[in-house]
Design a protein around this motif. Structure first.
Motif, PDB file in Angstrom:
ATOM      1  N   ARG A 161      27.908  26.786 -14.662  1.00 14.67           N
ATOM      2  CA  ARG A 161      28.988  27.304 -15.519  1.00 14.67           C
ATOM      3  C   ARG A 161      29.679  28.494 -14.840  1.00 14.67           C
ATOM      4  NH1 ARG A 161      30.060  26.495 -20.984  1.00 14.67           N
ATOM      5  NH2 ARG A 161      31.449  28.043 -21.877  1.00 14.67           N
ATOM      6  N   LYS A 162      28.894  29.328 -14.179  1.00 15.65           N
ATOM      7  CA  LYS A 162      29.478  30.468 -13.456  1.00 15.65           C
ATOM      8  C   LYS A 162      30.369  29.972 -12.324  1.00 15.65           C
ATOM      9  CE  LYS A 162      25.821  33.823 -14.501  1.00 15.65           C
ATOM     10  NZ  LYS A 162      24.687  34.607 -13.953  1.00 15.65           N
ATOM     11  N   PHE A 163      29.908  28.932 -11.614  1.00 16.69           N
ATOM     12  CA  PHE A 163      30.741  28.352 -10.554  1.00 16.69           C
ATOM     13  C   PHE A 163      32.054  27.840 -11.137  1.00 16.69           C
ATOM     14  CE2 PHE A 163      26.720  27.021  -7.979  1.00 16.69           C
ATOM     15  CZ  PHE A 163      26.564  28.336  -7.569  1.00 16.69           C
ATOM     16  N   SER A 195      36.591  28.611 -10.823  1.00 14.92           N
ATOM     17  CA  SER A 195      37.443  27.578 -10.238  1.00 14.92           C
ATOM     18  C   SER A 195      38.862  27.681 -10.784  1.00 14.92           C
ATOM     19  CB  SER A 195      36.873  26.185 -10.538  1.00 14.92           C
ATOM     20  OG  SER A 195      37.005  25.885 -11.917  1.00 14.92           O
ATOM     21  N   GLY A 196      39.766  26.933 -10.166  1.00 10.24           N
ATOM     22  CA  GLY A 196      41.162  26.979 -10.586  1.00 10.24           C
ATOM     23  C   GLY A 196      41.453  26.182 -11.838  1.00 10.24           C
ATOM     24  N   ASN A 197      40.505  25.405 -12.283  1.00  6.92           N
ATOM     25  CA  ASN A 197      40.711  24.566 -13.472  1.00  6.92           C
ATOM     26  C   ASN A 197      39.464  24.655 -14.335  1.00  6.92           C
ATOM     27  OD1 ASN A 197      42.060  22.832 -15.123  1.00  6.92           O
ATOM     28  ND2 ASN A 197      41.667  20.997 -13.919  1.00  6.92           N
ATOM     29  N   SER A 198      39.104  25.880 -14.679  1.00  7.83           N
ATOM     30  CA  SER A 198      37.783  26.149 -15.252  1.00  7.83           C
ATOM     31  C   SER A 198      37.538  25.424 -16.568  1.00  7.83           C
ATOM     32  CB  SER A 198      37.590  27.660 -15.451  1.00  7.83           C
ATOM     33  OG  SER A 198      38.566  28.186 -16.322  1.00  7.83           O
ATOM     34  N   ASP A 208      35.984  17.097  -6.617  1.00 14.95           N
ATOM     35  CA  ASP A 208      35.852  17.686  -5.284  1.00 14.95           C
ATOM     36  C   ASP A 208      37.228  18.079  -4.761  1.00 14.95           C
ATOM     37  OD1 ASP A 208      34.535  18.534  -3.040  1.00 14.95           O
ATOM     38  OD2 ASP A 208      34.492  16.570  -2.072  1.00 14.95           O
ATOM     39  N   PHE A 209      37.960  18.855  -5.555  1.00 14.01           N
ATOM     40  CA  PHE A 209      39.331  19.241  -5.209  1.00 14.01           C
ATOM     41  C   PHE A 209      39.367  20.008  -3.877  1.00 14.01           C
ATOM     42  CE2 PHE A 209      42.650  22.607  -5.498  1.00 14.01           C
ATOM     43  CZ  PHE A 209      43.741  21.771  -5.334  1.00 14.01           C
TER      44      PHE A 209
END
Length: 719
Positions: free
Chosen positions: A337-339, A343-346, A145-146
């Protein structure tokens, strides 16, 4: 006053919970700490009580703006001088808090990370003895939950070097804990990690078909209980809450799109039991101390194990029996997976999503897997999850385990799961050759085992705590202290037998009631199943599925050997249930002629439908089911076809209309390589070269789909 006297006076407790007193003593001694304590474990006490002993102010960083007032009100009611400062206050209220801070009238001050810069000058003028960073996983991109606002907290230790700092979270794996300490500049902080085991919560996972029907049935058995249903989207929250209310359930939606006053009202009604069920996005429940939540349902699969664990931890905080029900589907995985890809750390988030998917598909005790994720080892199966209550067949997997663990060791613990399987099977692809792993002793040692079976075995080893995934080290597999017992002490390992594809296909053949089924016997078998399920407090399907009962009613087994041949009857269930069910079948043996031969259960023919697509009805039936959001596995099961066949149907539709979203289905397929193979494929239409190139890791169905995409795209005009 002593610690215990303060505990009794202000909080009403006679004793500390596990680890609390040790943590409090370390805080009072001025040490920096990393504390991981599951939801309901008493994290707040670890900084609230020291604030009564230490001089000056205890500064609490918390992201829970909506709950700060409740927390502060509760502290004030306990005779503790506390305040909060965040963006929800007007200027007058904020000024009042600053005034109390300057005049040393506060023992604890809660501050949102976004607001701390507004207080910086005032904080520099007072003595801060302790800084507590709550929900500390929010500072780490490895966490679940970054929150970018947390990154500014790295200066706290440098700005207030004399203050001890305690980072607290309910869920953090080893990689996240290390990152939290680094980000907060407390690298040498001592770690306190409480047990993650919540044995009172029954864990269950179900396929995500007909979810609302299943939820209604579930709730009918929990009519007077409080519970939470988690969804991915706000729209789903609204729709599900409306459907529940339409069926007479006390329910309300909760999500960030609602006005604050509505959210606060729902929260208050839920706490007071005026609303029984809250349908919410994942933010709901954080910081709520409601002890009698009896169930948590995940309508959609969570994006990682940390989030799942934190959310189910909101149930059963009073220690009484509670349930956690998770629905999962391939469609959920694709969406998540699309979300993750955005993200910044996919790469890490996708790896953690894959781990969550493995949990949902686990063949071994779910609690053992859950605990092993947090580096806690459970010696025995829990006996309180759907896998334990519906055990698969097991085999002695010590040899396979030793082979895999030895390979991990010889590869320097630098192997991903897929690379490990390649090495065990003796693959000669670039990844193996370039790394030099074709030279190690265990290269090719497991070539007689299929790629898919090895993958499942290794996942089971991870679930049992014999291997762990280092997400912060390119997802490499690492040995654990438990794996050493297997390698050097010959500790035995049991692995679940992996169902073969033909067994799954046989089970799928029984999804519809065949005409040959003895209808009266089928009814009696269901009654027996229900009776046994009630005795054991199980869902009926956990005794035997409908497919298994239909097979019994179609084949009328009359002895142990014939019963063992029934689809879905493993060794465990045979030993446990055979005599009861054979006794019922025996009463109908006259229906089975002496010349009886086992009959295959055949499906009723379906009527042809209107079809103007130019494709066959069977192709379009698969395509339309896929458009409706069903997974490949769900369609295959419903249609009694192989998954490869469904994929080929989608390939045909893509080739003719280009209106099927196929990219998510082609994970792991090198389309460029397939394009190179296309000329030869057009000559003989053989997929064998492609199958061999990928070392059998990719099925023919996915390869046919990939080739259809390549062939179609190469025919399109270049722009």
């Amino acid at each position: 006053m002593t610690k215990l006297e303060l505990l009794k006076k202000h909080f009403g407790y006679d004793s500390f919970r596990p680890l609390q007193e040790k943590i409090i003593d370390n805080v009072i001694d001025g040490n920096d700490l990393m504390v991981v304590m599951p939801t309901g474990g008493g994290k707040s006490m670890c900084f609230q009580l020291p604030s009564l002993i230490l001089p000056g102010i205890t500064l609490v960083i918390s992201p829970l703006i909506a709950l700060m007032k409740d927390q502060v009100d509760a502290l004030n009611a306990n005779g503790i001088a506390a305040g909060f400062f965040n963006s929800s206050q007007d200027t007058a209220d904020q000024d009042e808090v600053i005034k109390k801070l300057q005049s040393n009238q506060l023992q604890l001050l809660y501050v949102a990370p976004e607001s701390i810069s507004l207080l910086q000058n005032h904080l520099n003028e007072v003595k801060i003895s302790l800084i507590a960073v709550d929900e500390a996983h929010c500072i780490s991109t490895w966490g679940h939950d970054f929150r970018p606002a947390y990154t500014q907290l790295s200066y706290l230790k440098k700005s207030f070097p004399e203050a001890s700092l305690i980072a607290l979270t309910a869920t953090a794996d080893r990689a996240t804990r290390a990152d939290i300490k680094k980000q907060l500049a407390i690298d040498n902080a001592r770690e306190f990690v409480a047990s993650f085991d919540r044995p009172n919560i029954m864990l269950e996972v179900r396929p995500g078909n007909n979810r609302m029907t299943q939820i209604f049935r579930f709730l009918n058995h929990h009519k007077e209980s409080s519970g939470i249903i988690y969804c991915l989207s706000r729209k789903s929250c609204e729709n599900i809450a409306a459907k529940l209310k339409g069926q007479g359930f006390s329910a309300a939606a909760y999500h960030a799109g609602l006005e604050n006053r509505f959210r606060e009202s729902v929260q208050e009604q839920f706490i007071k039991d005026e609303v029984k069920i809250v349908v919410a996005t994942i933010a709901f429940g954080m910081g709520i101390d409601k002890s009698n939540v009896r169930f948590v349902i995940h309508y959609n699969m969570p994006k990682n194990v940390e989030g799942y664990y934190q959310e189910i931890g909101r149930a059963g905080r009073d220690g009484l029996e509670s349930q956690a029900l998770l629905f999962h589907s391939y469609a959920d995985v694709i969406q998540l997976r699309k979300f993750a890809e955005g993200s910044g750390n996919s790469e890490v988030q996708i790896a953690k999503l894959e781990r969550m998917k493995q949990f949902a598909e686990a063949l071994t005790c779910r609690r053992r897997m859950l605990l092993s994720y947090f580096n806690e080892f459970l010696e025995q199966d829990c006996g309180n999850c759907d896998v334990c209550l519906n055990k698969p067949d097991f085999m002695d997997g010590t040899r396979q385990a030793q082979m895999a663990l030895s390979a991990v060791y010889r590869m320097g613990q630098r192997a991903t799961l897929n690379l490990l399987v390649d090495v065990l099977r003796g693959a000669n692809n670039a990844g193996v050759m370039e790394s030099g792993f074709d030279k190690i002793k265990t290269y090719g040692a497991g070539k007689e085992t299929s790629w898919n079976d090895w993958q499942q075995y290794i996942i089971q080893l991870i679930n049992q705590g014999l291997l762990e995934i280092a997400f912060h080290e390119n997802n490499h597999l690492k040995l654990t202290p438990e794996s050493e017992k297997v390698l050097f002490e010959d500790k035995p390992v049991r692995l679940a037998v992996i169902p073969k594809s033909e067994q799954r296909a046989a089970a799928a053949q029984l999804q519809e009631l065949p005409e040959e089924v003895h209808k009266e016997l089928f009814k009696e078998l269901k009654e027996l199943r229900l009776s046994l399920a009630k005795e054991e407090n199980l869902a009926p399907y956990m005794v035997f599925s409908d497919a298994t009962l239909k097979d019994m009613a179609a084949r009328l087994p009359l002895d142990d050997n014939e019963f063992a041949d029934i689809t879905g009857v493993g060794v465990h269930k045979h030993d446990k249930y055979s005599q009861q069910f054979l006794k019922v079948v025996e009463q109908h043996k006259e229906s089975r002629p002496s010349s009886f031969i086992y009959r295959a259960a055949t499906k009723k023919k379906k009527k042809k439908r209107s079809n103007i697509s130019g494709l066959s009805d069977t192709v379009m039936e698969s395509v339309e089911a896929f458009w409706a959001g069903k997974s490949i596995e769900e369609i295959a099961e419903e249609r009694s076809l192989k998954a490869d066949t469904i994929l080929s149907h989608l390939g045909k539709r893509y080739a003719s209309h280009r209106d099927v979203e196929v990219d998510p289905l082609l994970d792991g397929v090198d389309l460029e390589k397939l394009e190179n193979m296309l000329p030869n494929f057009k000559k003989d239409r053989s997929m064998k070269p492609a199958f061999d190139y990928f070392d059998g890791k990719i099925g023919y169905g996915k390869l046919h789909l990939g080739m259809a995409v390549v062939e179609t795209r190469t025919m399109e005009p270049q722009r």
